[in-house]
Motif scaffolding. Structure first.
Motif, short mmCIF file in Angstrom:
data_model
loop_
_atom_site.label_atom_id
_atom_site.label_comp_id
_atom_site.label_asym_id
_atom_site.label_seq_id
_atom_site.Cartn_x
_atom_site.Cartn_y
_atom_site.Cartn_z
N ARG A 1 6.21 -12.68 -4.57
CA ARG A 1 5.12 -12.90 -5.53
C ARG A 1 4.72 -11.58 -6.21
NH1 ARG A 1 3.71 -16.87 -1.84
NH2 ARG A 1 2.39 -15.52 -0.58
N SER A 2 5.00 -10.46 -5.56
CA SER A 2 4.70 -9.14 -6.14
C SER A 2 5.91 -8.56 -6.87
CB SER A 2 4.26 -8.18 -5.04
OG SER A 2 3.02 -8.59 -4.50
N GLY A 3 6.95 -9.37 -7.06
CA GLY A 3 8.08 -8.94 -7.86
C GLY A 3 9.31 -8.51 -7.11
N ALA A 4 9.28 -8.51 -5.78
CA ALA A 4 10.44 -8.09 -5.00
C ALA A 4 11.57 -9.11 -5.09
CB ALA A 4 10.05 -7.90 -3.53
N ILE A 5 12.76 -8.64 -4.82
CA ILE A 5 13.92 -9.52 -4.63
C ILE A 5 13.99 -9.76 -3.13
CG2 ILE A 5 16.42 -9.74 -4.85
CD1 ILE A 5 16.14 -7.57 -7.13
N GLY A 6 13.61 -10.94 -2.70
CA GLY A 6 13.45 -11.22 -1.28
C GLY A 6 14.69 -11.77 -0.61
N GLY B 1 22.55 1.08 2.76
CA GLY B 1 21.61 1.44 1.70
C GLY B 1 21.27 0.33 0.73
N THR B 2 21.39 -0.91 1.11
CA THR B 2 21.17 -2.04 0.20
C THR B 2 19.70 -2.26 -0.16
OG1 THR B 2 23.14 -3.19 1.00
CG2 THR B 2 21.46 -4.55 -0.05
N PHE B 3 18.78 -2.02 0.77
CA PHE B 3 17.39 -2.45 0.59
C PHE B 3 16.42 -1.27 0.49
CE2 PHE B 3 19.66 -5.78 2.80
CZ PHE B 3 19.36 -6.88 2.01
N ARG B 4 15.42 -1.43 -0.37
CA ARG B 4 14.36 -0.42 -0.46
C ARG B 4 13.41 -0.54 0.73
NH1 ARG B 4 10.70 -0.09 -5.58
NH2 ARG B 4 12.73 0.14 -6.57
N VAL B 5 13.17 -1.78 1.17
CA VAL B 5 12.30 -2.01 2.32
C VAL B 5 13.01 -2.97 3.27
CG1 VAL B 5 10.08 -2.91 3.13
CG2 VAL B 5 10.20 -1.73 0.93
N VAL B 6 13.04 -2.61 4.54
CA VAL B 6 13.51 -3.48 5.61
C VAL B 6 12.34 -3.61 6.57
CG1 VAL B 6 15.13 -3.74 7.54
CG2 VAL B 6 15.92 -2.76 5.36
N PHE B 7 11.99 -4.83 6.91
CA PHE B 7 10.83 -5.00 7.80
C PHE B 7 11.02 -6.21 8.69
CE2 PHE B 7 9.89 -7.80 4.31
CZ PHE B 7 9.13 -8.84 4.84
N ALA C 1 0.83 -1.21 0.00
CA ALA C 1 0.00 0.00 0.00
C ALA C 1 0.87 1.26 0.00
CB ALA C 1 -0.94 0.00 1.20
N ASP C 2 2.10 1.13 0.47
CA ASP C 2 3.01 2.27 0.56
C ASP C 2 3.87 2.41 -0.69
OD1 ASP C 2 3.90 4.48 2.00
OD2 ASP C 2 5.58 3.36 2.86
N GLY C 3 3.68 1.52 -1.67
CA GLY C 3 4.43 1.60 -2.92
C GLY C 3 4.82 0.23 -3.42
N GLY C 4 5.01 0.12 -4.71
CA GLY C 4 5.37 -1.15 -5.33
C GLY C 4 6.76 -1.61 -4.94
N VAL C 5 7.00 -2.91 -5.10
CA VAL C 5 8.30 -3.48 -4.77
C VAL C 5 8.92 -4.24 -5.94
CG1 VAL C 5 7.81 -3.65 -2.28
CG2 VAL C 5 7.19 -5.55 -3.81
N ALA C 6 8.29 -4.19 -7.10
CA ALA C 6 8.80 -4.94 -8.25
C ALA C 6 10.25 -4.57 -8.53
CB ALA C 6 7.93 -4.68 -9.48
N GLY C 7 11.11 -5.57 -8.57
CA GLY C 7 12.52 -5.36 -8.84
C GLY C 7 13.32 -4.80 -7.68
N ALA C 8 12.68 -4.55 -6.55
CA ALA C 8 13.34 -3.92 -5.40
C ALA C 8 13.82 -4.98 -4.40
CB ALA C 8 12.40 -2.96 -4.69
N PRO C 9 15.01 -4.79 -3.86
CA PRO C 9 15.46 -5.68 -2.80
C PRO C 9 14.76 -5.35 -1.48
CG PRO C 9 17.17 -4.07 -3.29
CD PRO C 9 16.04 -3.83 -4.25
N VAL C 10 14.21 -6.37 -0.85
CA VAL C 10 13.54 -6.21 0.44
C VAL C 10 14.16 -7.19 1.43
CG1 VAL C 10 11.39 -5.43 -0.62
CG2 VAL C 10 11.65 -7.84 -0.02
N LEU C 11 14.24 -6.78 2.68
CA LEU C 11 14.84 -7.61 3.73
C LEU C 11 13.86 -7.80 4.87
CD1 LEU C 11 17.28 -8.97 5.19
CD2 LEU C 11 17.80 -6.68 6.10
N GLU C 12 13.66 -9.06 5.24
CA GLU C 12 12.90 -9.38 6.44
C GLU C 12 13.88 -9.86 7.49
OE1 GLU C 12 9.10 -12.01 8.02
OE2 GLU C 12 9.79 -12.28 5.96
N GLY C 13 14.03 -9.08 8.56
CA GLY C 13 14.92 -9.45 9.66
C GLY C 13 14.18 -10.30 10.67
N GLY C 14 14.88 -11.26 11.27
CA GLY C 14 14.21 -12.17 12.19
C GLY C 14 13.07 -12.85 11.49
N ALA C 15 13.38 -13.48 10.36
CA ALA C 15 12.38 -13.89 9.38
C ALA C 15 11.38 -14.92 9.86
CB ALA C 15 13.07 -14.42 8.13
N GLY C 16 11.75 -15.76 10.83
CA GLY C 16 10.82 -16.80 11.24
C GLY C 16 10.50 -17.70 10.06
#
Length: 141
Positions: free
Chosen positions: A61-66, A105-111, A36-51
């Motif tokens: 599935r929405s195009g991010a580099i996970g 500065g590696t990731f567009r989204v860190v969550f 909802a805050d913006g597309g992630v297609a082609g963007a590197p995203v990081l999930e910390g403490g991923a579980g």
């Protein structure tokens, strides 16, 4: 007094909860918030403490580099299994969320979800999140 969060605790937890469909789920809430805050297609995203990494897989599935990061091999094994079953590429990194092996500065989204509360002082974790987030990117907690 809160008990200390240890690797042994998380290894036991994820071995016991390997069938993630029977454990907690965010119902894709985190994925919807990020998209909802913006597309992630082609963007590197990081999930910390991923579980289980289910949120990262939703973003892939929405195009991010996970990329998922966890210090628990049992957790990363679950992420790898789910990614393989769904035919999704995901990069698994075994590391400490307080000292991530990524350039600034590696990731567009860190969550992360369900991670922050395991730190008596969350500021070093949040500073590390900000360090690896690209200018104009976002940290979602």
């Amino acid at each position: 007094m809160a008990r200390e969060s240890t690797l042994g605790h998380w290894e036991a937890y994820w071995r016991e909860h390997a069938a993630v469909e029977h454990t907690y789920s965010t119902g894709d809430r985190r994925v919807r918030e990020i998209l909802a805050d913006g597309g992630v297609a082609g963007a590197p995203v990081l999930e910390g403490g991923a579980g289980s990494g289910r949120d990262t897989l939703g973003l892939v599935r929405s195009g991010a580099i996970g990329v998922v990061l966890d210090y628990s091999p049992a957790s990363l094994a679950i992420v790898q299994r789910l990614a393989r079953e769904q035919g999704l590429p995901v990069h698994c990194v075994k590391a400490d969320a307080m000292a991530m092996p990524f350039r600034d500065g590696t990731f567009r989204v860190v969550f992360h979800q369900g991670l922050l509360e395991h730190f008596r002082d969350p500021m070093p974790l949040l500073r590390e999140n900000a360090r690896v987030t690209a200018r104009g990117g976002r940290v979602v907690v």
